[in-house]
Write a protein that holds these residues in place. Structure first.
Motif, PDB file in Angstrom:
ATOM      1  N   VAL A 104      47.010  33.282  45.574  1.00 34.09           N
ATOM      2  CA  VAL A 104      46.221  32.487  44.784  1.00 34.09           C
ATOM      3  C   VAL A 104      47.458  31.484  44.095  1.00 34.09           C
ATOM      4  CG1 VAL A 104      45.030  32.593  42.474  1.00 34.09           C
ATOM      5  CG2 VAL A 104      45.041  34.368  44.055  1.00 34.09           C
ATOM      6  N   HIS A 105      46.999  30.252  44.083  1.00 35.82           N
ATOM      7  CA  HIS A 105      47.922  29.129  43.861  1.00 35.82           C
ATOM      8  C   HIS A 105      47.259  28.233  42.718  1.00 35.82           C
ATOM      9  CE1 HIS A 105      50.186  30.176  47.724  1.00 35.82           C
ATOM     10  NE2 HIS A 105      48.943  30.185  48.073  1.00 35.82           N
ATOM     11  N   PRO A 106      47.956  27.927  41.632  1.00 41.76           N
ATOM     12  CA  PRO A 106      47.370  26.852  40.622  1.00 41.76           C
ATOM     13  C   PRO A 106      47.368  25.556  41.449  1.00 41.76           C
ATOM     14  CG  PRO A 106      49.745  27.592  40.095  1.00 41.76           C
ATOM     15  CD  PRO A 106      49.313  28.483  41.397  1.00 41.76           C
ATOM     16  N   GLU A 107      46.268  24.849  41.162  1.00 40.54           N
ATOM     17  CA  GLU A 107      46.256  23.426  41.664  1.00 40.54           C
ATOM     18  C   GLU A 107      45.345  22.619  40.881  1.00 40.54           C
ATOM     19  OE1 GLU A 107      46.980  22.239  44.990  1.00 40.54           O
ATOM     20  OE2 GLU A 107      48.290  23.964  45.086  1.00 40.54           O
ATOM     21  N   VAL A 108      45.600  21.239  40.922  1.00 39.89           N
ATOM     22  CA  VAL A 108      44.684  20.221  40.469  1.00 39.89           C
ATOM     23  C   VAL A 108      43.543  19.943  41.314  1.00 39.89           C
ATOM     24  CG1 VAL A 108      44.642  18.083  39.247  1.00 39.89           C
ATOM     25  CG2 VAL A 108      46.540  19.521  38.737  1.00 39.89           C
ATOM     26  N   ILE A 109      42.607  20.056  40.870  1.00 36.98           N
ATOM     27  CA  ILE A 109      41.053  19.872  41.722  1.00 36.98           C
ATOM     28  C   ILE A 109      40.177  18.976  41.275  1.00 36.98           C
ATOM     29  CG2 ILE A 109      39.303  20.964  43.249  1.00 36.98           C
ATOM     30  CD1 ILE A 109      40.968  23.645  43.061  1.00 36.98           C
ATOM     31  N   GLU A 110      40.016  18.022  41.897  1.00 35.65           N
ATOM     32  CA  GLU A 110      39.284  16.742  41.208  1.00 35.65           C
ATOM     33  C   GLU A 110      39.670  16.346  39.877  1.00 35.65           C
ATOM     34  OE1 GLU A 110      35.146  17.782  41.574  1.00 35.65           O
ATOM     35  OE2 GLU A 110      35.358  17.963  43.698  1.00 35.65           O
ATOM     36  N   GLY A 111      41.083  16.392  39.260  1.00 37.08           N
ATOM     37  CA  GLY A 111      41.455  15.972  38.243  1.00 37.08           C
ATOM     38  C   GLY A 111      41.729  17.082  37.268  1.00 37.08           C
ATOM     39  N   ARG A 112      40.984  18.260  37.546  1.00 42.42           N
ATOM     40  CA  ARG A 112      41.066  19.363  36.597  1.00 42.42           C
ATOM     41  C   ARG A 112      42.008  20.629  37.118  1.00 42.42           C
ATOM     42  NH1 ARG A 112      35.274  20.911  36.045  1.00 42.42           N
ATOM     43  NH2 ARG A 112      35.839  22.347  34.606  1.00 42.42           N
ATOM     44  N   PRO A 113      42.641  21.268  36.258  1.00 46.97           N
ATOM     45  CA  PRO A 113      43.179  22.498  36.668  1.00 46.97           C
ATOM     46  C   PRO A 113      42.333  23.548  37.177  1.00 46.97           C
ATOM     47  CG  PRO A 113      43.283  22.349  34.341  1.00 46.97           C
ATOM     48  CD  PRO A 113      42.403  21.229  34.748  1.00 46.97           C
ATOM     49  N   GLY A 114      42.629  24.238  38.479  1.00 41.58           N
ATOM     50  CA  GLY A 114      42.007  25.088  39.123  1.00 41.58           C
ATOM     51  C   GLY A 114      42.995  26.039  39.711  1.00 41.58           C
ATOM     52  N   THR A 115      42.346  26.939  40.686  1.00 43.91           N
ATOM     53  CA  THR A 115      43.184  27.516  41.540  1.00 43.91           C
ATOM     54  C   THR A 115      42.739  27.556  42.981  1.00 43.91           C
ATOM     55  OG1 THR A 115      43.020  29.218  39.819  1.00 43.91           O
ATOM     56  CG2 THR A 115      43.435  30.414  41.835  1.00 43.91           C
ATOM     57  N   MET A 116      43.565  27.729  43.663  1.00 43.64           N
ATOM     58  CA  MET A 116      43.371  27.700  45.080  1.00 43.64           C
ATOM     59  C   MET A 116      43.566  29.417  46.046  1.00 43.64           C
ATOM     60  SD  MET A 116      44.653  25.750  48.440  1.00 43.64           S
ATOM     61  CE  MET A 116      44.644  23.961  47.768  1.00 43.64           C
ATOM     62  N   VAL A 117      42.684  29.767  46.367  1.00 49.58           N
ATOM     63  CA  VAL A 117      42.790  31.036  47.122  1.00 49.58           C
ATOM     64  C   VAL A 117      42.785  30.756  48.371  1.00 49.58           C
ATOM     65  CG1 VAL A 117      41.613  33.300  47.222  1.00 49.58           C
ATOM     66  CG2 VAL A 117      41.574  32.183  45.094  1.00 49.58           C
ATOM     67  N   ILE A 118      43.706  31.374  48.923  1.00 49.05           N
ATOM     68  CA  ILE A 118      44.041  31.195  50.720  1.00 49.05           C
ATOM     69  C   ILE A 118      43.914  32.512  51.167  1.00 49.05           C
ATOM     70  CG2 ILE A 118      45.354  30.567  52.566  1.00 49.05           C
ATOM     71  CD1 ILE A 118      46.595  28.393  50.559  1.00 49.05           C
ATOM     72  N   GLU A 119      43.016  32.626  51.938  1.00 45.97           N
ATOM     73  CA  GLU A 119      42.885  34.307  52.330  1.00 45.97           C
ATOM     74  C   GLU A 119      43.100  34.095  54.399  1.00 45.97           C
ATOM     75  OE1 GLU A 119      38.755  35.254  52.081  1.00 45.97           O
ATOM     76  OE2 GLU A 119      38.217  33.822  53.436  1.00 45.97           O
ATOM     77  N   SER A 120      43.609  35.343  54.674  1.00 43.11           N
ATOM     78  CA  SER A 120      44.201  35.532  55.931  1.00 43.11           C
ATOM     79  C   SER A 120      43.962  36.969  56.224  1.00 43.11           C
ATOM     80  CB  SER A 120      45.519  34.954  56.246  1.00 43.11           C
ATOM     81  OG  SER A 120      45.852  35.413  57.520  1.00 43.11           O
ATOM     82  N   PHE A 121      43.354  37.411  57.403  1.00 41.07           N
ATOM     83  CA  PHE A 121      43.220  38.682  57.591  1.00 41.07           C
ATOM     84  C   PHE A 121      43.000  39.036  59.099  1.00 41.07           C
ATOM     85  CE2 PHE A 121      39.034  37.052  56.622  1.00 41.07           C
ATOM     86  CZ  PHE A 121      38.417  37.267  57.710  1.00 41.07           C
ATOM     87  N   VAL A 122      43.704  40.258  59.374  1.00 36.48           N
ATOM     88  CA  VAL A 122      43.448  40.867  60.596  1.00 36.48           C
ATOM     89  C   VAL A 122      42.554  41.882  60.663  1.00 36.48           C
ATOM     90  CG1 VAL A 122      44.735  41.642  62.845  1.00 36.48           C
ATOM     91  CG2 VAL A 122      45.648  39.638  61.462  1.00 36.48           C
ATOM     92  N   VAL A 123      41.803  42.100  61.572  1.00 34.58           N
ATOM     93  CA  VAL A 123      40.893  43.324  61.427  1.00 34.58           C
ATOM     94  C   VAL A 123      40.534  43.825  62.799  1.00 34.58           C
ATOM     95  CG1 VAL A 123      38.463  43.788  60.812  1.00 34.58           C
ATOM     96  CG2 VAL A 123      39.283  42.281  59.491  1.00 34.58           C
ATOM     97  N   ASP A 124      40.683  45.210  62.920  1.00 33.91           N
ATOM     98  CA  ASP A 124      40.227  45.732  64.229  1.00 33.91           C
ATOM     99  C   ASP A 124      38.793  45.976  64.228  1.00 33.91           C
ATOM    100  OD1 ASP A 124      43.123  46.269  64.988  1.00 33.91           O
ATOM    101  OD2 ASP A 124      43.185  48.022  63.883  1.00 33.91           O
TER     102      ASP A 124
END
Length: 67
Positions: free
Chosen positions: A3-23
């Motif tokens: 989870v990363h704090p970001e400015v999105i369209e001029g407003r404070p927001g949060t960017m969530v980046i997901e990565s996964f490996v599944v059997d």
């Protein structure tokens, strides 16, 4: 998931980046497994967004300290 704090369209927001490996379990296809995992992650992200929005409305958020 990160989870990363970001400015999105001029407003404070949060960017969530997901990565996964599944059997892929025996008896399931890769598509079935991906569909299930993506649905589960989508549900978790929706819950995170709902809680975050409620906290913001109730002014229970803490300022982000950037280092």
């Amino acid at each position: 998931m990160t989870v990363h704090p970001e400015v999105i369209e001029g407003r404070p927001g949060t960017m969530v980046i997901e990565s996964f490996v599944v059997d892929v379990p025996e008896g399931n296809t890769m598509d079935e497994t991906c569909y299930f995992v993506e649905a589960l992650i989508r549900c978790n992200l929706k819950s995170l967004a709902d809680v975050s929005e409620r906290m913001a409305v109730m002014d229970q958020t803490e300022p982000i300290n950037r280092y």
